[in-house]
Design an enzyme around this catalytic site. Structure first.
Site, PDB file in Angstrom:
ATOM      1  N   LYS A 155       0.855  -1.203   0.000  1.00 62.04           N
ATOM      2  CA  LYS A 155       0.000   0.000   0.000  1.00 62.04           C
ATOM      3  C   LYS A 155       0.884   1.243   0.000  1.00 62.04           C
ATOM      4  O   LYS A 155       1.077   1.911   1.018  1.00 62.04           O
ATOM      5  CB  LYS A 155      -0.933  -0.016   1.213  1.00 62.04           C
ATOM      6  CG  LYS A 155      -2.350  -0.396   0.838  1.00 62.04           C
ATOM      7  CD  LYS A 155      -3.262  -0.428   2.022  1.00 62.04           C
ATOM      8  CE  LYS A 155      -4.328   0.624   1.989  1.00 62.04           C
ATOM      9  NZ  LYS A 155      -5.244   0.578   0.859  1.00 62.04           N
TER      10      LYS A 155
HETATM   11  N1  PMP Z   1      -7.832  -2.999  -3.586  1.00 63.23           N
HETATM   12  C1  PMP Z   1      -7.298  -1.781  -3.427  1.00 63.23           C
HETATM   13  C2  PMP Z   1      -6.686  -1.101  -4.598  1.00 63.23           C
HETATM   14  C3  PMP Z   1      -7.324  -1.156  -2.176  1.00 63.23           C
HETATM   15  O1  PMP Z   1      -6.812   0.061  -2.011  1.00 63.23           O
HETATM   16  C4  PMP Z   1      -7.932  -1.823  -1.097  1.00 63.23           C
HETATM   17  C5  PMP Z   1      -7.996  -1.163   0.258  1.00 63.23           C
HETATM   18  N2  PMP Z   1      -6.840  -1.463   0.991  1.00 63.23           N
HETATM   19  C6  PMP Z   1      -8.466  -3.097  -1.306  1.00 63.23           C
HETATM   20  C7  PMP Z   1      -8.401  -3.651  -2.571  1.00 63.23           C
HETATM   21  C8  PMP Z   1      -9.127  -3.844  -0.180  1.00 63.23           C
HETATM   22  O2  PMP Z   1      -8.185  -4.195   0.799  1.00 63.23           O
HETATM   23  P1  PMP Z   1      -8.624  -4.438   2.304  1.00 63.23           P
HETATM   24  O3  PMP Z   1      -9.711  -5.437   2.273  1.00 63.23           O
HETATM   25  O4  PMP Z   1      -7.389  -4.963   2.953  1.00 63.23           O
HETATM   26  O5  PMP Z   1      -9.058  -3.134   2.856  1.00 63.23           O
END
Ligand code: PMP
Length: 299
Positions: A155
């Site tokens: 991230k």
């Molecule tokens: N895809 C993207 C591009 C994201 O930014 C996120 C958010 N983190 C997710 C999927 C979903 O991830 P999570 O379930 O860990 O929040």
């Protein structure tokens, strides 16, 4: 003041609990100039046993992984990060909250990773990111980044330019969200959440490789396994998605949210009769600690 804080709000910055206006930031920070920063999006919930951060360990592991692959020094332990976050929630008097930790890199106008970093954690009360209504989505003209151009599973702040472009295009075209394809023209995910489709009583979601491996996505797969709902990690095209009975997104901020249509295709199955709808409720019970077998320790 701001949608995110008021004069009583407290944030954390490297050992200090301060008001957001007291933050010390360097305008030569590499995060500001080149997008070299790592962040997380976490939620806490008010449960019968008090405030519970959902899968804190998994989120902080992903934060530390991002720092590692971007060669950013970061020495907080998982336990320390979790303890600080609970303290921060308490100081803000929050139970249901969205938590945003970010590792900000130090001054460096060169392109090697700065060897200084600081941790900031902010939190605020936030409803479901994409609301409660079924979403009208479009196929984006933007692709997800090539996994050979960056670590797509980290991230990193700079990666979100791609998401912003896709969201802006969707809004300008009258849609709520965008489906981005990967470099091989398979469906990848939306701007900030993962995608599942339902077809003939079975769920499909793109495998890891070109997507952010969402912690909500993992939780949904775990719930499916436990409830004997068939689910498969498998590539599918946008044409195949347009033959699905239904589809939904998953993410920490969005939780589980159903789709109404994709371009000019309307998903035929009524949302209330879908596996996504069932999982939306199971997910809510899971994060609120209301299920007998709790998955919240799983990473
Ligand atoms: N895809 C993207 C591009 C994201 O930014 C996120 C958010 N983190 C997710 C999927 C979903 O991830 P999570 O379930 O860990 O929040």
């Amino acid at each position: 003041m701001s949608a995110y804080y008021n004069n009583k709000s407290i944030i954390y910055q490297d050992g200090r609990f301060i008001h957001p206006n007291e933050i010390i930031n360097d305008s030569y920070s590499q995060t500001l100039h080149y997008g070299n920063g790592i962040f997380e999006g976490i939620r806490s919930y008010k449960t019968k046993e008090g405030t519970k951060i959902f899968k804190a360990e998994a989120h902080y592991k992903r934060l530390k992984y991002g720092a590692k692959v971007m060669n950013i020094p970061f020495h907080y332990s998982l336990d320390n990060l979790t303890d600080i976050t609970y303290t921060l929630l308490e100081k803000n008097n929050f139970q249901d909250a969205y938590i945003r930790p970010i590792i900000v890199t130090g001054a460096n106008m060169g392109l090697g990773s700065s060897q200084e970093s600081q941790l900031i954690i902010q939190c605020w009360e936030w409803g479901k990111l994409m609301g409660d209504q079924l979403l009208k989505v479009m196929t984006s003209s933007f692709q997800r980044p090539n996994p050979k151009s960056c670590f797509v599973d980290a991230k990193v702040t700079g990666h979100y330019i791609n998401s912003i472009l896709a969201r802006n295009e969707a809004s300008a075209s009258g849609y709520d969200e965008a489906i981005l394809l990967d470099i091989n023209n398979n469906v990848a995910e939306c701007s900030g959440a993962n995608v599942f489709i339902e077809k003939g009583g079975k769920l499909y979601t793109p495998p890891k490789g070109h997507i952010m491996p969402g912690i909500t996505r993992t939780t949904i797969i775990e719930l499916c396994n436990e409830m004997e709902i068939p689910v498969e990690e498998k590539h599918f095209s946008i044409e195949e998605m347009k033959q699905a009975d239904n589809a939904f997104f998953t993410g920490t901020a969005a939780e589980v949210i159903g789709l109404k249509s994709l371009d000019d295709y309307t998903f035929p199955m009524p949302w209330e009769t879908t596996l996504g709808f069932k999982l939306m409720h199971l997910y809510k019970q899971e994060v609120l600690g209301q299920r007998r077998t709790n998955l919240s320790k799983a990473v």
